[in-house]
Design a protein around this motif. Structure first.
Motif, mmCIF file in Angstrom:
data_model
loop_
_atom_site.group_PDB
_atom_site.id
_atom_site.type_symbol
_atom_site.label_atom_id
_atom_site.label_comp_id
_atom_site.label_asym_id
_atom_site.label_seq_id
_atom_site.Cartn_x
_atom_site.Cartn_y
_atom_site.Cartn_z
ATOM 1 N N GLN A 48 0.817 -1.208 0.000
ATOM 2 C CA GLN A 48 0.000 0.000 0.000
ATOM 3 C C GLN A 48 0.851 1.258 0.000
ATOM 4 O OE1 GLN A 48 -2.852 -0.120 3.209
ATOM 5 N NE2 GLN A 48 -3.208 -2.305 2.918
ATOM 6 N N ARG A 49 1.971 1.212 0.718
ATOM 7 C CA ARG A 49 2.825 2.385 0.838
ATOM 8 C C ARG A 49 3.992 2.285 -0.139
ATOM 9 N NH1 ARG A 49 5.354 1.831 5.145
ATOM 10 N NH2 ARG A 49 4.480 -0.119 5.913
ATOM 11 N N GLN A 50 4.285 3.384 -0.808
ATOM 12 C CA GLN A 50 5.377 3.395 -1.768
ATOM 13 C C GLN A 50 6.717 3.226 -1.057
ATOM 14 O OE1 GLN A 50 4.706 3.492 -4.931
ATOM 15 N NE2 GLN A 50 6.781 3.474 -5.754
ATOM 16 N N LYS A 51 7.545 2.360 -1.584
ATOM 17 C CA LYS A 51 8.856 2.084 -1.002
ATOM 18 C C LYS A 51 9.963 2.702 -1.854
ATOM 19 C CE LYS A 51 7.334 -0.629 2.333
ATOM 20 N NZ LYS A 51 7.450 -0.284 3.751
ATOM 21 N N SER A 52 11.129 2.870 -1.238
ATOM 22 C CA SER A 52 12.242 3.499 -1.950
ATOM 23 C C SER A 52 12.757 2.636 -3.086
ATOM 24 C CB SER A 52 13.388 3.794 -0.967
ATOM 25 O OG SER A 52 13.864 2.597 -0.385
ATOM 26 N N TYR A 53 12.536 1.310 -3.029
ATOM 27 C CA TYR A 53 13.035 0.433 -4.069
ATOM 28 C C TYR A 53 12.020 0.250 -5.187
ATOM 29 C CZ TYR A 53 10.493 -2.798 -0.991
ATOM 30 O OH TYR A 53 9.550 -3.392 -0.189
ATOM 31 N N GLY A 87 5.863 -11.434 -0.921
ATOM 32 C CA GLY A 87 5.331 -11.216 0.417
ATOM 33 C C GLY A 87 3.840 -10.950 0.369
ATOM 34 N N GLY A 88 3.166 -11.226 1.465
ATOM 35 C CA GLY A 88 1.732 -10.990 1.547
ATOM 36 C C GLY A 88 1.417 -9.527 1.819
ATOM 37 N N ALA A 89 0.154 -9.156 1.666
ATOM 38 C CA ALA A 89 -0.275 -7.777 1.900
ATOM 39 C C ALA A 89 -1.741 -7.764 2.303
ATOM 40 C CB ALA A 89 -0.065 -6.929 0.648
ATOM 41 N N TYR A 90 -2.137 -6.691 2.973
ATOM 42 C CA TYR A 90 -3.537 -6.476 3.315
ATOM 43 C C TYR A 90 -4.168 -5.523 2.315
ATOM 44 C CZ TYR A 90 -3.411 -8.838 7.843
ATOM 45 O OH TYR A 90 -3.326 -9.781 8.832
ATOM 46 N N ARG A 91 -5.466 -5.645 2.141
ATOM 47 C CA ARG A 91 -6.191 -4.683 1.334
ATOM 48 C C ARG A 91 -6.234 -3.347 2.062
ATOM 49 N NH1 ARG A 91 -11.673 -7.656 0.385
ATOM 50 N NH2 ARG A 91 -12.316 -5.494 -0.048
ATOM 51 N N LYS A 92 -6.254 -2.278 1.324
ATOM 52 C CA LYS A 92 -6.148 -0.941 1.894
ATOM 53 C C LYS A 92 -7.317 -0.617 2.828
ATOM 54 C CE LYS A 92 -5.086 3.834 0.624
ATOM 55 N NZ LYS A 92 -4.819 4.762 -0.506
ATOM 56 N N GLY A 93 -6.959 -0.288 4.078
ATOM 57 C CA GLY A 93 -7.944 0.213 5.033
ATOM 58 C C GLY A 93 -8.759 -0.831 5.770
ATOM 59 N N VAL A 94 -8.582 -2.104 5.438
ATOM 60 C CA VAL A 94 -9.372 -3.153 6.101
ATOM 61 C C VAL A 94 -8.475 -4.328 6.468
ATOM 62 C CG1 VAL A 94 -11.575 -2.564 5.027
ATOM 63 C CG2 VAL A 94 -10.007 -4.120 3.850
ATOM 64 N N PRO A 95 -8.805 -5.057 7.554
ATOM 65 C CA PRO A 95 -7.969 -6.191 7.972
ATOM 66 C C PRO A 95 -8.276 -7.462 7.194
ATOM 67 C CG PRO A 95 -9.745 -5.901 9.534
ATOM 68 C CD PRO A 95 -9.897 -4.789 8.520
ATOM 69 N N VAL A 96 -8.199 -7.372 5.877
ATOM 70 C CA VAL A 96 -8.473 -8.502 4.999
ATOM 71 C C VAL A 96 -7.310 -8.643 4.023
ATOM 72 C CG1 VAL A 96 -10.037 -9.474 3.280
ATOM 73 C CG2 VAL A 96 -10.952 -8.139 5.171
ATOM 74 N N ARG A 97 -6.854 -9.838 3.839
ATOM 75 C CA ARG A 97 -5.674 -10.076 3.019
ATOM 76 C C ARG A 97 -5.951 -9.887 1.528
ATOM 77 N NH1 ARG A 97 -0.848 -10.195 5.309
ATOM 78 N NH2 ARG A 97 -0.049 -12.061 4.266
ATOM 79 N N SER A 98 -4.935 -9.340 0.859
ATOM 80 C CA SER A 98 -4.958 -9.252 -0.598
ATOM 81 C C SER A 98 -4.671 -10.633 -1.186
ATOM 82 C CB SER A 98 -3.897 -8.261 -1.075
ATOM 83 O OG SER A 98 -3.673 -8.399 -2.461
ATOM 84 N N LEU A 99 -5.233 -10.890 -2.331
ATOM 85 C CA LEU A 99 -4.992 -12.159 -3.035
ATOM 86 C C LEU A 99 -4.023 -11.990 -4.201
ATOM 87 C CD1 LEU A 99 -8.654 -13.558 -3.162
ATOM 88 C CD2 LEU A 99 -6.828 -14.172 -1.566
ATOM 89 N N TYR A 100 -3.305 -10.856 -4.226
ATOM 90 C CA TYR A 100 -2.482 -10.557 -5.389
ATOM 91 C C TYR A 100 -1.453 -11.639 -5.681
ATOM 92 C CZ TYR A 100 2.089 -9.430 -3.394
ATOM 93 O OH TYR A 100 3.329 -9.527 -2.815
#
Length: 329
Positions: A48-53, A87-100
């Motif tokens: 969700q957050r932009q990283k330097s890499y 790596g895994g990630a959450y969907r923005k703003g909610v405690p639910v995992r992304s399926l990307y």
């Protein structure tokens, strides 16, 4: 084996490999088709957050990564493999995992033509609790400590030899091998499977599982120390050497060609150098690629290390091992 010749000049070379700065798509296109044994990489995650890499928004991430996968499929040999750490990630703003990461897998297999040879899970016990909102503050989710690692193959029969990555026997197993009669009585299991007395044989180690427990804690590594000493930024998302080491040993032979298309601090190239594999590293950030040279010169005097870095930063060609420029054809 000679390394394939690319239009771009390498940033630096070693006894077995070459590191390039540039767009991996363009660099991949220059490789001959069916010339690569293994592509081992950890792309920027869809966070969700932009990283330097550099990382893409989750919604555009899958199509973006598929562009690379299509080229990788063409460049791999018939028995080659593509190993991707996600790596895994959450969907923005909610405690639910992304399926990307699962959608990436399905797209690569259903649309590009890869086969899922096996799924692996990298358990990193040193991973910090995140995301802070759900884990630390509200305490409604457990710590995410596992990355999905997809082992994809071009055909159904990729090169692989698990005997090269045997795990150390447990102390209990060592006692059993030494004196089977004292610790084990052969019997049929409830399933009806008769395992007999095969547990008494020493095969040099245990078959590893697809759960790879590898801590990612290299705070005292030579790479980080040299980055600090020279005054440059270290790559913030490095995977530990034991991760690419496992797959490089498992899926390739000495002299094979391994490519990392998101090389970062070039851990993959460093492992290949130690394992006698040829390698190519592609990294878009010149800053991170420059610092990756520290992995190959850590045994040299500090004055020489700084001189090598200065030459690279100035655009000079450098052979980190002090050998003649290796043949690239």
């Amino acid at each position: 084996m000679h390394l394939p010749k690319l239009t771009d000049a390498p940033l630096y070379t070693t006894g077995l490999g070459a590191a390039y700065v540039g767009d991996s798509l363009e660099l991949l296109r220059q490789l001959p088709d069916e010339s690569v044994n293994l592509v081992m990489t950890s792309p920027p995650f869809a966070l969700q957050r932009q990283k330097s890499y550099g990382n893409k928004d989750e919604h555009e991430y899958i199509d973006w990564l598929a562009e690379f996968a299509e080229l990788v499929h063409k460049k791999l040999k018939a028995d080659g493999s593509f190993v991707v750490d996600l790596g895994g990630a959450y969907r923005k703003g909610v405690p639910v995992r992304s399926l990307y990461n699962y959608r990436v897998l399905i797209k690569f297999c259903d649309e590009i033509g890869f086969h899922l040879a096996e799924e692996f899970f990298w358990y990193n016990p040193s991973k910090l609790p995140s995301p802070i909102e759900w884990v630390n503050k509200r305490k409604i989710r457990a710590k995410d400590s596992v990355n999905t690692v997809w082992w994809l193959s071009k055909t159904e029969w990729p090169k692989a030899d698990v005997s090269k990555v045997l795990a150390e026997y447990s102390e209990k197993m060592k006692k059993l091998i030494k004196n089977p009669e004292a610790y084990y009585t052969p019997a049929k299991r409830p399933s009806g499977h008769d395992i007999g007395s095969s547990f008494g044989k020493d095969n040099g180690g245990a078959i590893p599982s697809n759960l790879l427990q590898i801590p990612n804690s290299e705070a005292s590594s030579s790479y980080l120390k040299l980055c600090k000493e020279v005054g440059v930024s270290a790559h913030p998302a490095r995977f530990p050497a034991k991760l690419p080491e496992f797959f490089i040993r498992f899926l390739t032979d000495p002299g094979d060609l391994v490519v990392d298309i998101f090389a970062g601090s070039n851990t993959t190239g460093f492992v290949c150098e130690n394992e006698n594999r040829n390698w190519l590293a592609f990294e878009q950030s010149r800053e991170f690629a420059l610092a990756s040279v520290f992995r190959f010169v850590q045994e040299k005097p500090m004055s020489e290390i700084k001189n090598i870095f200065s030459l690279l930063a100035a655009g000079e060609k450098v052979d980190t091992l002090g050998l003649a420029q290796r043949s690239i054809i």
